[in-house]
Scaffold this motif. Sequence first.
Motif, short mmCIF file in Angstrom:
data_model
loop_
_atom_site.label_atom_id
_atom_site.label_comp_id
_atom_site.label_asym_id
_atom_site.label_seq_id
_atom_site.Cartn_x
_atom_site.Cartn_y
_atom_site.Cartn_z
N SER A 232 0.87 -1.18 -0.07
CA SER A 232 0.05 -0.06 0.05
C SER A 232 0.76 1.31 0.18
CB SER A 232 -0.92 0.07 1.42
OG SER A 232 -1.92 0.97 1.26
N GLY A 233 0.65 2.03 -0.89
CA GLY A 233 1.22 3.51 -0.95
C GLY A 233 0.52 4.57 -0.64
N GLY A 234 1.05 5.57 -0.17
CA GLY A 234 0.38 7.04 0.36
C GLY A 234 0.98 8.21 -0.42
N LYS A 240 2.08 9.09 -9.31
CA LYS A 240 1.60 7.93 -10.18
C LYS A 240 2.63 7.02 -10.85
CE LYS A 240 -1.99 6.55 -13.53
NZ LYS A 240 -2.95 7.05 -14.37
N PHE A 243 4.42 4.55 -8.54
CA PHE A 243 3.71 3.52 -7.90
C PHE A 243 4.13 2.18 -8.67
CE2 PHE A 243 1.05 5.65 -5.30
CZ PHE A 243 0.36 4.63 -4.47
N SER A 258 -2.21 -1.51 -3.23
CA SER A 258 -3.62 -0.72 -2.64
C SER A 258 -2.94 0.79 -2.14
CB SER A 258 -4.12 -1.36 -1.40
OG SER A 258 -3.20 -1.80 -0.41
N CYS A 259 -3.77 1.50 -1.78
CA CYS A 259 -3.44 2.99 -1.28
C CYS A 259 -4.09 3.66 -0.24
CB CYS A 259 -3.46 3.79 -2.62
SG CYS A 259 -5.12 4.01 -3.27
N SER A 260 -3.55 4.66 0.29
CA SER A 260 -4.36 5.77 0.95
C SER A 260 -5.28 6.57 0.34
CB SER A 260 -3.47 6.64 1.86
OG SER A 260 -2.85 7.37 1.17
N VAL A 263 -3.78 9.39 -2.15
CA VAL A 263 -3.59 8.66 -3.53
C VAL A 263 -4.67 8.83 -4.39
CG1 VAL A 263 -2.83 6.61 -4.77
CG2 VAL A 263 -1.56 7.28 -2.58
N GLN A 274 -8.42 1.85 -2.59
CA GLN A 274 -8.15 2.77 -1.22
C GLN A 274 -8.81 1.77 0.14
OE1 GLN A 274 -10.47 6.34 -1.13
NE2 GLN A 274 -10.33 6.48 1.19
#
Length: 348
Positions: A232-234, A240, A243, A258-260, A263, A274
Motif C-alpha cells: 500500500s502506498g501513500g 503515479k 507506483f 493498494s493505497c491511502s 493517492v 483505497q
Amino acid sequence: MGLEEYKGVYVYAQQVDNKLSSIAFELIGKAKELAADLGTDVTAVLLGSNVKALADELGEYGADKVIVVDNPALETYRTEPYAQALEAVINEFKPEIMLVGATAIGRDLGPTVSARVKTGLTADCTKLEIGDFPLTPVPGKEDEQKHNQLLMTRPAFGGNTIATIACPDNRPQMATVRPGVMQKLPKEAGRKAEVIDFDAKLEENNRYVEIMNVVKAVGNVKNIMDAKVLVSGGRGVGSKENFKILEELAEAMGGMVSCSRAVVENGWLEPDYQVGQTGKTVRPQIYFAIGISGAIQHVAGMEESDLIIAINKDEDAPIFDVADYGLVGDLNKIVPQLTAAIKAEAGK
C-alpha cells in the motif's frame, strides 16, 4: 410490550443471484460472540426467491436457526418488498439484536427497516460488544446503569474520533457493519441449522419499483479484500509513476497494490484500491505501508493485518506505532532493493 420479550441475535444474510455474500458469514461470526455473552442463539434471516437451499451453508458457518422468506417478489433486491419482509420477521420473532452488512444493499435496507420498527440504528460499525450503558455510572445514579447492552462503536467526524453508541430503550438494537471488519468462523461441514419458513405476507404498493432490465457491469479491478499480501502506498510515494516500484514488489510477493485516501484524491489510483475508513477494511497476512503517515482514518482499515511493515522517511510517522517492523529511509531506494532480494530468494 416489554424489552424483555426480545431475545436472540439476528443477522440479515445477504444473497445476490442466489449466492450468499461473504458479509453474511462475517456477521454470523460476530453474532456468535455476542450471543455467547447473552446466553442466547444466532438466527440468520434469508430473503429471496428459491433460496432455501442456502440455509445449509448458513448452518455450517454457525447459524443456529435460519428464517427463510421465499417469495418471487424478492428475486432481485428492491427496497420495498425486502423492507416489508425484514420488518415482518422482526415484528413476529422479536430479536434483541439485528445486524445488517454495510453493503450497498444493507445501507439501504437497514435504515429503512429501523424506522419502520421504531428503533435506532448505528451505521458503519467497526466494533460490537456486550456491556453496560452508560459506560461509566453517573454518580448518584448507579442503579440506572443498564447491563447487557449492545455497545456499537464507529468512527465519527470524518474518522477523527471514535463514538460508542447504545440503544437502551428500544428493540431491536440495530447496526450495520462494514464488510471485512468481522471474521467468519471456520466452516463446519454437515452442521445443521433449524430452518423456519415464514410467510411475510408481502403487499405490493405504490413504493414497489418495476425492474425493466438488469445490466451487470464487467469490472477488471481485483478485490483488495481478497489479497493475502498488500503493498500500500501513500502520498509519500510522490507520483503515479512511482507506483511502478510498488507494483513490482507486489508482483514479487504474489500480492496486490493498494493505497491511502491521498493517492485516490490525487488521481494516482482508482477508489477501489483505497484502504481506510472511507475505503475498504482489509486483513491480509502481510501489509506494506509505504509512504503512508498513518492517520487514524487509514489505520482503521488495516490495523487487523497479521503483519504490518512500514517504510517511511519520517521516523516520527504515526504508522510506526502500529507497525510490526519499520524501516526509516527513502522508499525509492529501499523498495527496489527489497524487491530484488525477494526475487533472488525465490530464484534459489
